[in-house]
Motif scaffolding. Sequence first.
Motif, mmCIF file in Angstrom:
data_model
loop_
_atom_site.group_PDB
_atom_site.id
_atom_site.type_symbol
_atom_site.label_atom_id
_atom_site.label_comp_id
_atom_site.label_asym_id
_atom_site.label_seq_id
_atom_site.Cartn_x
_atom_site.Cartn_y
_atom_site.Cartn_z
ATOM 1 N N SER A 181 12.510 -0.889 1.763
ATOM 2 C CA SER A 181 12.109 0.363 1.145
ATOM 3 C C SER A 181 11.779 -0.056 -0.199
ATOM 4 C CB SER A 181 13.229 1.772 1.331
ATOM 5 O OG SER A 181 13.591 1.833 2.633
ATOM 6 N N LEU A 182 12.687 -0.555 -0.933
ATOM 7 C CA LEU A 182 12.369 -0.828 -2.335
ATOM 8 C C LEU A 182 10.954 -1.851 -2.708
ATOM 9 C CD1 LEU A 182 15.843 -1.679 -3.560
ATOM 10 C CD2 LEU A 182 14.799 0.445 -4.255
ATOM 11 N N LEU A 183 11.107 -2.637 -1.542
ATOM 12 C CA LEU A 183 9.642 -3.199 -1.592
ATOM 13 C C LEU A 183 8.428 -2.299 -1.163
ATOM 14 C CD1 LEU A 183 8.798 -6.349 -1.679
ATOM 15 C CD2 LEU A 183 9.047 -6.496 0.803
ATOM 16 N N ILE A 184 8.352 -1.603 -0.228
ATOM 17 C CA ILE A 184 7.487 -0.829 -0.171
ATOM 18 C C ILE A 184 7.038 0.081 -1.137
ATOM 19 C CG2 ILE A 184 6.600 0.886 1.462
ATOM 20 C CD1 ILE A 184 8.111 -0.405 3.714
ATOM 21 N N ASP B 225 0.092 1.418 -6.714
ATOM 22 C CA ASP B 225 -0.826 1.814 -6.095
ATOM 23 C C ASP B 225 -0.498 2.154 -4.685
ATOM 24 O OD1 ASP B 225 -3.995 0.427 -4.667
ATOM 25 O OD2 ASP B 225 -3.826 2.330 -5.973
ATOM 26 N N ARG B 226 -1.013 3.171 -4.109
ATOM 27 C CA ARG B 226 -0.653 3.727 -2.774
ATOM 28 C C ARG B 226 -1.279 2.834 -1.895
ATOM 29 N NH1 ARG B 226 3.049 5.959 0.274
ATOM 30 N NH2 ARG B 226 1.789 7.163 2.097
ATOM 31 N N HIS C 40 -1.757 -0.460 -1.731
ATOM 32 C CA HIS C 40 -1.047 -1.512 -1.778
ATOM 33 C C HIS C 40 0.444 -1.191 -1.215
ATOM 34 C CE1 HIS C 40 -3.298 -3.249 -5.631
ATOM 35 N NE2 HIS C 40 -3.707 -3.281 -4.461
ATOM 36 N N GLN C 41 0.962 0.057 -1.431
ATOM 37 C CA GLN C 41 2.085 0.133 -0.642
ATOM 38 C C GLN C 41 1.774 0.291 0.817
ATOM 39 O OE1 GLN C 41 3.435 4.195 -2.102
ATOM 40 N NE2 GLN C 41 4.426 3.163 -4.000
ATOM 41 N N MET C 42 0.718 0.737 1.234
ATOM 42 C CA MET C 42 0.487 0.923 2.713
ATOM 43 C C MET C 42 0.396 -0.529 3.270
ATOM 44 S SD MET C 42 -2.076 4.373 2.421
ATOM 45 C CE MET C 42 -3.025 3.775 4.063
ATOM 46 N N ALA C 43 -0.248 -1.416 2.276
ATOM 47 C CA ALA C 43 -0.450 -2.892 3.069
ATOM 48 C C ALA C 43 0.976 -3.362 3.263
ATOM 49 C CB ALA C 43 -1.436 -3.814 2.045
ATOM 50 N N VAL C 44 1.845 -3.251 2.068
ATOM 51 C CA VAL C 44 3.114 -3.962 2.482
ATOM 52 C C VAL C 44 3.858 -3.016 3.575
ATOM 53 C CG1 VAL C 44 5.237 -3.978 1.260
ATOM 54 C CG2 VAL C 44 3.361 -4.245 -0.152
ATOM 55 N N SER C 45 3.502 -1.987 3.796
ATOM 56 C CA SER C 45 4.364 -0.967 4.885
ATOM 57 C C SER C 45 3.643 -1.498 6.150
ATOM 58 C CB SER C 45 3.982 0.427 4.657
ATOM 59 O OG SER C 45 4.612 1.246 5.778
ATOM 60 N N ALA C 46 2.363 -1.979 6.293
ATOM 61 C CA ALA C 46 1.858 -2.483 7.488
ATOM 62 C C ALA C 46 2.475 -3.634 7.811
ATOM 63 C CB ALA C 46 0.242 -2.283 7.218
ATOM 64 N N VAL C 47 2.665 -4.552 6.848
ATOM 65 C CA VAL C 47 3.200 -6.059 7.000
ATOM 66 C C VAL C 47 4.672 -5.718 7.399
ATOM 67 C CG1 VAL C 47 4.066 -7.947 5.870
ATOM 68 C CG2 VAL C 47 1.662 -7.059 5.409
ATOM 69 N N TYR C 48 5.486 -4.843 6.891
ATOM 70 C CA TYR C 48 6.978 -4.970 7.545
ATOM 71 C C TYR C 48 7.123 -3.939 8.583
ATOM 72 C CZ TYR C 48 8.625 -7.961 4.002
ATOM 73 O OH TYR C 48 8.850 -9.261 3.347
ATOM 74 N N GLY C 49 6.077 -3.079 8.928
ATOM 75 C CA GLY C 49 6.367 -2.035 9.992
ATOM 76 C C GLY C 49 6.577 -2.964 11.250
ATOM 77 N N PRO C 50 5.789 -3.618 11.644
ATOM 78 C CA PRO C 50 5.970 -4.587 12.878
ATOM 79 C C PRO C 50 6.876 -5.678 12.829
ATOM 80 C CG PRO C 50 3.786 -5.049 11.923
ATOM 81 C CD PRO C 50 4.264 -4.122 10.996
ATOM 82 N N ARG C 51 7.352 -5.820 11.296
ATOM 83 C CA ARG C 51 8.555 -6.736 11.174
ATOM 84 C C ARG C 51 8.020 -8.110 10.957
ATOM 85 N NH1 ARG C 51 14.082 -4.867 13.250
ATOM 86 N NH2 ARG C 51 13.441 -2.662 13.722
ATOM 87 N N LEU C 52 6.575 -8.059 10.443
ATOM 88 C CA LEU C 52 6.046 -9.375 10.089
ATOM 89 C C LEU C 52 6.696 -10.052 8.828
ATOM 90 C CD1 LEU C 52 2.506 -8.688 10.949
ATOM 91 C CD2 LEU C 52 4.017 -10.007 12.350
ATOM 92 N N ARG C 53 6.402 -11.137 8.425
ATOM 93 C CA ARG C 53 6.787 -11.770 7.158
ATOM 94 C C ARG C 53 5.795 -12.074 6.283
ATOM 95 N NH1 ARG C 53 10.772 -12.656 10.424
ATOM 96 N NH2 ARG C 53 12.900 -13.204 9.758
ATOM 97 N N ALA C 54 5.965 -11.770 5.183
ATOM 98 C CA ALA C 54 4.708 -12.205 4.225
ATOM 99 C C ALA C 54 3.997 -13.295 4.354
ATOM 100 C CB ALA C 54 5.243 -11.833 2.648
#
Length: 60
Positions: free
Chosen positions: A30-33, A38-39, A41-55
């Motif tokens: 949650s802190l990372l997202i 920029d909103r 960028h938040q959505m991009a980070v959320s999309a990465v962690y939503g399906p539990r992918l690693r950066a």
Amino acid sequence: MTGDAELMATTERVGLPATLLVAISPAEVSLLIAAPADRSHQMAVSAVYGPRLRASGVAR
């Protein structure tokens, strides 16, 4: 199709890591997202962690 065969002939298998990957807690996610200002960028980070992918997997 010959391009696929050539690619497979030159492709090298990668083994699994010898150690377990470190997972972060839901609170840390949650802190990372929320960290990017920029909103989009938040959505991009959320999309990465939503399906539990690693950066690191996405960055390759």
